[in-house]
Design a protein around this motif. Structure first.
Motif, short mmCIF file in Angstrom:
data_model
loop_
_atom_site.label_atom_id
_atom_site.label_comp_id
_atom_site.label_asym_id
_atom_site.label_seq_id
_atom_site.Cartn_x
_atom_site.Cartn_y
_atom_site.Cartn_z
N SER A 1 41.33 35.63 53.47
CA SER A 1 40.40 36.68 53.89
C SER A 1 40.67 37.89 53.01
O SER A 1 41.82 38.33 52.91
CB SER A 1 40.67 36.99 55.36
N CYS A 2 39.65 38.40 52.38
CA CYS A 2 39.84 39.50 51.45
C CYS A 2 40.26 40.77 52.20
O CYS A 2 39.61 41.14 53.19
CB CYS A 2 38.54 39.75 50.68
N PRO A 3 41.34 41.43 51.77
CA PRO A 3 41.77 42.65 52.46
C PRO A 3 40.71 43.76 52.43
O PRO A 3 40.73 44.66 53.26
CB PRO A 3 43.02 43.08 51.68
N HIS A 4 39.76 43.68 51.47
CA HIS A 4 38.71 44.71 51.38
C HIS A 4 37.80 44.65 52.60
O HIS A 4 37.85 45.50 53.47
CB HIS A 4 37.91 44.52 50.07
N ARG A 5 37.01 43.61 52.74
CA ARG A 5 36.08 43.57 53.87
C ARG A 5 36.12 42.27 54.63
O ARG A 5 35.25 42.02 55.47
CB ARG A 5 34.67 43.86 53.36
N GLY A 6 37.08 41.42 54.26
CA GLY A 6 37.29 40.23 55.09
C GLY A 6 36.68 38.94 54.60
O GLY A 6 36.82 37.90 55.24
N THR A 7 36.00 38.97 53.47
CA THR A 7 35.37 37.75 52.94
C THR A 7 36.41 36.63 52.76
O THR A 7 37.54 36.91 52.35
CB THR A 7 34.76 38.05 51.56
N VAL A 8 35.99 35.41 53.00
CA VAL A 8 36.86 34.28 52.63
C VAL A 8 37.05 34.34 51.13
O VAL A 8 36.10 34.39 50.36
CB VAL A 8 36.24 32.94 53.07
N GLN B 1 40.02 35.51 42.99
CA GLN B 1 39.08 36.63 42.90
C GLN B 1 38.03 36.51 43.99
O GLN B 1 37.42 35.46 44.17
CB GLN B 1 38.40 36.65 41.53
N CYS B 2 37.84 37.62 44.70
CA CYS B 2 36.81 37.66 45.74
C CYS B 2 35.45 37.82 45.05
O CYS B 2 35.28 38.67 44.20
CB CYS B 2 37.08 38.83 46.68
N PHE B 3 34.47 36.98 45.43
CA PHE B 3 33.18 37.06 44.71
C PHE B 3 32.35 38.26 45.14
O PHE B 3 31.47 38.71 44.42
CB PHE B 3 32.37 35.77 44.92
N TYR B 4 32.70 38.86 46.30
CA TYR B 4 31.81 39.88 46.88
C TYR B 4 31.83 41.16 46.04
O TYR B 4 30.80 41.58 45.52
CB TYR B 4 32.25 40.13 48.33
N HIS B 5 33.04 41.76 45.88
CA HIS B 5 33.13 42.97 45.04
C HIS B 5 34.14 42.79 43.92
O HIS B 5 34.56 43.75 43.28
CB HIS B 5 33.52 44.18 45.88
N ALA B 6 34.57 41.54 43.74
CA ALA B 6 35.40 41.16 42.59
C ALA B 6 36.82 41.73 42.60
O ALA B 6 37.42 41.90 41.55
CB ALA B 6 34.68 41.47 41.28
N TRP B 7 37.37 42.03 43.76
CA TRP B 7 38.80 42.36 43.80
C TRP B 7 39.57 41.08 43.43
O TRP B 7 39.16 39.98 43.81
CB TRP B 7 39.23 42.80 45.20
N THR B 8 40.68 41.29 42.73
CA THR B 8 41.42 40.13 42.25
C THR B 8 42.88 40.22 42.68
O THR B 8 43.49 41.31 42.63
CB THR B 8 41.32 40.05 40.71
S1 FES Z 1 35.18 41.88 50.37
FE1 FES Z 1 36.42 41.06 48.83
S2 FES Z 1 36.11 42.44 47.21
FE2 FES Z 1 34.94 43.29 48.78
#
Ligand code: FES
Ligand SMILES: [Fe+2]
Lengths: 174, 450
Positions: free
Chosen positions: B88-95, B108-115
């Motif tokens: 779960s992405c620490p940014h907004r929770g995306t898998v 890498q999270c596809f939503y806002h590309a945090w890596t």
């Molecule tokens: S939710 Fe993962 S980068 Fe924004």
């Protein structure tokens, strides 16, 4: 899946086998299974044949001898499986599931002197316990032509699912 | 965890030492409230089996897996360290990782590309200058590890509660049976690809009961017993026992149903395997001593490690993991554990033998699944009736021996009773257990196998 080109016929065992002949063989197998005629089904195999169902994480090239599978039956186990399914004590299939099979996208390719490969797609619908499940996937069979018609040397069903859905155990022939 | 007003009729378990009965309230298998409690208590505050180290043998290997409903990444970082991160992405929770397995240094999270690096560190945020640029912020945005991770003999366990006792304390006597498996072969054991992943329409506790239930073997697996008999193996229930190992763990010791590749020979395995098994047995005696080799080699075991791990040391060796999805649905994942260095012919025989019995396409497991799916449907019959005392399942078998202090047999229900006593504690239901009559001060637990 191993790519198999859409040949209309193969030359094997000293004769030409056409796609309609193979289609008829697969259609009648589907019919035999849907009618729960397991002696009839066994008669479609050459002695020593195998029946395999790899797991849903299967990757082409995996050998059932070196990986986990759902079904890894040699001839003795095919006989044991048929005997079991004919018994009233096969609780998982008593009463029997109702199945309805569709076979399509049949393609042939030559393999060896006396056998050839067949790829096909299947959809098997199964009704049981008030539920209705669908199984989809590919067949990768090895067939041999004999004086009495075609026979399975390898019967292999590869599931297209990511995992087996709830209640969808493979207690019948896929 | 607050104690919500209870809507299920108490008690969950009734032990009666005058009548020698043990009964389990069927709400335990079907109540949504109980399921929520299990998620909140058992699955959040107990060690859970995540996976085996050999599933991720190389640096950068990863698998994703769900435990207690939480998506996780099970990985080995570039330096070789094993981790379990919340997927779960620490940014907004995306898998974060949407592949089921693979090899990567970076997620890498596809939503806002945090890596993120595979050790959990945040590697990059696009347009990071819009954030307060402190290292503290970056550090707080690393991947979230599960609070606890410990490994025993390659079995990786995690806990979502940092305050659980050390893993070995939780495992207790079960730990040694896992060691016995590792000791079976001089080169140790490894998992294979080809995972049986399937789901059943039944409560997870029915799968536990079924595994600890030697009583069902002959009637349920009649067709498999017939197959064994025909292949020249005499099936018996003699000298087979069930053990409570404490903490909800249980053990079935079986000697009379089916051999095990490289351990217990049967005619159906053939002559070559007989010779290999004899040689292997001699090597084990030398390596482990006669007594230990006997426990390791001469009996089959089914080990349950509370709450989600089953080790089937029968036929071959299967690891089975339970993941409750709903009160009436359980996901199951099963791996084959094999000797690292195994003769290819023995390996092929092993895979065929294991699969012929175990798994949703085998000659036996489908009947087990049928049994607990049928229980799940059947127990609706007594739900919410005017006679709530009928809404219980009976697990009294063998209590008459238990009060005499005799070791319970595998065809008794003693291992199940041990499981349920622990469960009722773990799930934290007030007045969950009702005891009538004089309860034995202790129950027989385990045995000396060292
Ligand atoms: S939710 Fe993962 S980068 Fe924004
Ligand atoms: Fe069983």
């Amino acid at each position: 899946m191993t790519a198999i080109t859409g040949t209309h016929s193969v030359h094997c065992g000293g004769r030409t086998i056409t796609r309609p002949e193979v289609e008829d063989f697969l259609y009648s197998e589907a019919d035999i299974l849907d009618r729960w005629d397991y002696d009839g089904w066994l008669a479609l195999f050459e002695p020593g044949a195998r029946y395999e169902i790899p797991t849903t994480d299967y990757r082409p090239g995996w050998s059932p001898h070196e990986t986990g599978s759902f079904v890894d039956d040699d001839w003795d186990l095919i006989l044991a499986r048929v005997k079991r399914l004919k018994s009233r004590k096969a609780h998982a299939e008593n009463p029997h599931s109702r199945t309805h099979r569709l076979v399509s996208n049949v393609r042939l390719s030559e393999h060896t002197e006396d056998s050839f490969r067949v790829a096909a797609s299947f959809v098997v619908h199964r009704a049981r316990d008030g539920r209705f499940d669908a199984y989809v996937g590919w067949y990768e069979h090895v067939l041999v032509p004999t004086g009495d018609g075609l026979r399975f040397r390898l019967r292999r069903s590869i599931l297209g699912h990511e995992s087996l859905a709830a209640g969808a155990r493979l207690s019948f022939i896929l | 965890m607050g104690s919500n007003p209870r809507t299920v009729p108490a008690p969950m378990i009734v032990e009666d030492w005058d009548q020698l009965t043990f009964r389990v309230n069927r709400e335990a298998y079907r109540s949504a409230e109980i399921f929520t409690r299990e998620r909140g208590w058992v699955w959040t505050h107990t060690w859970l089996y995540l996976g085996h180290e050999t599933e991720i043998p190389n640096p950068n290997d990863f698998k994703v897996r769900t435990l207690g409903g939480r998506p996780l990444i099970f990985c080995r970082d570039t330096a070789g360290e094993v981790h379990a991160f919340l997927n779960s992405c620490p940014h907004r929770g995306t898998v974060l990782c949407r592949e089921s397995e693979g090899s990567t240094r970076l997620f890498q999270c596809f939503y806002h590309a945090w890596t993120f690096r595979n050790n959990g560190d945040l590697a990059a945020i696009p347009d990071a200058d819009a954030y307060e640029s402190s290292d503290e912020f970056k550090a707080s945005m690393g991947l979230r590890s599960v609070p606890r991770l410990e490994i025993h003999e390659g079995y990786v366990f995690v806990a979502f509660d940092p305050d659980v006792p050390p893993l070995l304390e939780h495992l207790g006597d079960a730990a040694d049976y896992m060691t016995m498996i590792e000791q079976q072969h001089v080169g140790g054991m490894t998992t294979l690809p080809g995972t049986q992943q399937y789901s059943v329409r039944g409560n997870w506790k029915l799968a536990v009961e079924n595994a600890m239930d030697g009583y069902h073997f002959a009637p349920t697996h009649n067709t498999f017993v017939g197959y064994l008999r025909e292949s020249g193996f005499a099936v018996t229930d003699d000298n087979q026992y069930a053990y409570n190992l404490g903490n909800g763990h249980g053990l079935l010791v079986l000697t009379g149903h089916g051999g095990r590749i490289s351990m217990l020979w049967e005619p159906r395995f053939g002559e070559d395997e007989r010779v290999r098994t004899e040689q292997h047995r001699a090597e084990m005696t030398q390596r482990l001593g006669e007594k230990r080799a006997h426990y390791v080699a001469d009996e089959s075991h089914i080990l349950f490690v509370f709450p989600n791990l089953l080790l089937f040391d029968i036929e071959g060796l299967s690891i089975r993991q339970l993941e409750p999805v709903a009160p009436d649905q359980t996901d199951v994942r099963a791996w084959q554990l094999v000797p690292r260095d195994e003769d290819p012919a023995a390996r092929a025989l092993r895979m065929k033998t294991v699969v012929s019995f175990v798994g949703p396409g085998g000659l036996a497991t489908p009947d087990d699944i049928e049994a607990y799916e049928a229980v799940q449907r059947g127990i609706q019959a007594t739900a919410g009736t005017a006679a709530p005392e009928l809404d219980y399942s009976d697990m009294s078998r063998g209590m008459a021996d238990e009060v005499k202090g005799a070791q319970g047999r595998s065809t008794d229900e003693g291992a199940m009773r041990g499981f349920w006593r622990h469960w009722v504690d773990a799930v934290g239901i007030d007045d969950g257990l009702a005891v009538h009559g004089e309860r034995p001060t202790t129950f027989l637990e385990g045995r000396d196998v060292r």
